[in-house]
Design an enzyme around this catalytic site. Structure first.
Site, PDB file in Angstrom:
ATOM      1  N   HIS A  89       0.872  -1.220   0.124  1.00  0.00           N
ATOM      2  CA  HIS A  89       0.182   0.007   0.110  1.00  0.00           C
ATOM      3  C   HIS A  89       0.908   1.251   0.066  1.00  0.00           C
ATOM      4  O   HIS A  89       0.955   1.955   1.003  1.00  0.00           O
ATOM      5  CB  HIS A  89      -1.008  -0.063   1.327  1.00  0.00           C
ATOM      6  N   ASP A 118      -3.286   7.148  -1.632  1.00  0.00           N
ATOM      7  CA  ASP A 118      -4.723   6.969  -2.255  1.00  0.00           C
ATOM      8  C   ASP A 118      -4.251   6.466  -3.528  1.00  0.00           C
ATOM      9  O   ASP A 118      -3.255   6.597  -4.048  1.00  0.00           O
ATOM     10  CB  ASP A 118      -5.673   8.078  -2.393  1.00  0.00           C
TER      11      ASP A 118
END
Length: 350
Positions: free
Chosen positions: A190, A194
């Site tokens: 991740h 975003d």
């Protein structure tokens, strides 16, 4: 370095064998250029629609098609931007795949920058995250529950580097398994504030293109994920922390991934065989390299002019016009406008 734990089950072996057979059928298929271009164009639209839809974009597929064709639509501007960005990012991975080089960190940052342009602040655009992030579930009560805590931002660059080292040294692993593992680990790291899902799916597609498992660039894995988003996220969810996920057995994820790949490969086979059967032997069914470059440009940007062809192929204006005319004659491209406004778009299928 990334050291995934998994077992290739008998089910996966059978499905990989079936996928290989479909790949052979697709590669041997004799599809008219205008029909292959049509399939590629509809697949690009479906990729942009489904991958953004997974993240909550509410635009319908026909609206995405209008955006791809340069038409104005009514809707939330951020959602329209998400689609236009994704279409641009698909064009970028086409360019990178043609370079025949390993994926590098700068490629990941650039794809994120294109995908999230105008959607996040400038300091977050094309940069590794500089703080913690959490993946949350929304409970029936409306409250949020932390489902996963990615690794500290301090180690993001290191983890990405390890993943790329593994990817670029794992040529003995089946390309589908390798891509599935890459997709899983990218989402586990991740690396961005975003846009991780969209960027990860684009990078997975890029690696399939580079590995020559692109199925004529008609394969839309995102459609499988989007049909049951809950199953997609549950398959990725192997632990609540990075440490837990690093030690997880990824067999279940790979079974999900390979099953989805087979499902979409069968869709490609059905579409290609249906259109192949309607082909006329009198029509030319091969595009040369220059023509493919022209078509890829139109697929990415929606239209092309003779000046664009001059730049792409480094040819005189007259040659560029001649090449566009040939593609128009075989109904791959359709001419629009006149004079200085003349441009070409993908022709409708007949």
């Amino acid at each position: 370095m990334f050291n995934p734990k998994y077992t290739i089950s008998n089910q996966m072996l059978s499905q990989l064998s079936e996928i290989a057979e479909i790949k052979s059928i697709v590669e041997r298929s004799k599809l008219l250029p205008k029909r292959e271009v049509f399939l590629k164009r509809t697949s690009i639209i479906k990729m942009a629609h489904t991958s953004t839809s997974i993240e909550g974009n509410e635009l319908q597929e026909y609206q995405v098609a209008n955006v791809a064709n340069g038409k104005k639509i009514s809707g939330d501007q951020n959602q329209i931007t998400e689609v236009t960005n994704y279409l641009s990012a698909l064009g970028e991975i086409n360019k990178i795949s043609e370079l025949k080089k390993n994926i590098a960190a700068k490629d990941i940052l650039n794809i994120h920058k294109i995908t999230m342009n105008g959607l996040v602040t400038s300091e977050k655009l094309g940069n590794w995250r500089k703080g913690p992030v959490y993946v949350v579930n929304i409970l029936p009560s409306g409250k949020e529950e932390i489902a996963y805590s990615p690794p500290s931002f301090i180690h993001v660059s290191e983890h990405v580097s390890d993943l790329l080292d593994w990817l670029n040294s794992s040529d003995k692993i089946h390309p589908i398994i390798r891509t599935g593992l890459f997709h899983y680990q990218f989402e586990t790291i991740h690396p961005f504030t975003d846009g991780n899902g969209r960027t990860g799916r684009l990078l997975s597609l890029l690696h399939l293109y580079q590995s020559d498992w692109d199925f004529k660039k008609i394969l839309v894995l995102e459609d499988y994920y989007n049909r049951n988003r809950k199953a997609y996220y549950e398959a990725l969810q192997t632990g609540k922390t990075f440490i837990e996920r690093s030690d997880a057995d990824l067999t279940n994820w790979l079974e999900y991934y390979v099953e989805g790949f087979l499902d979409e490969a069968n869709n490609v086979k059905t579409r290609i065989l249906t259109l192949s059967g309607a082909s006329s032997s009198k029509e030319r069914n091969v595009l040369d390299l220059d023509e493919l470059k022209i078509v890829d440009f139109v697929l990415s940007l929606g239209q092309i002019t003779s000046s664009d062809v001059v730049d792409i192929l480094n040819v005189p204006q007259r040659t560029a016009q001649s090449k566009l005319k040939k593609l128009e004659d075989i109904k791959v491209l359709e001419k629009k406008g006149a004079g200085p406004a003349t441009h070409y778009i993908i022709a409708g299928i007949a």
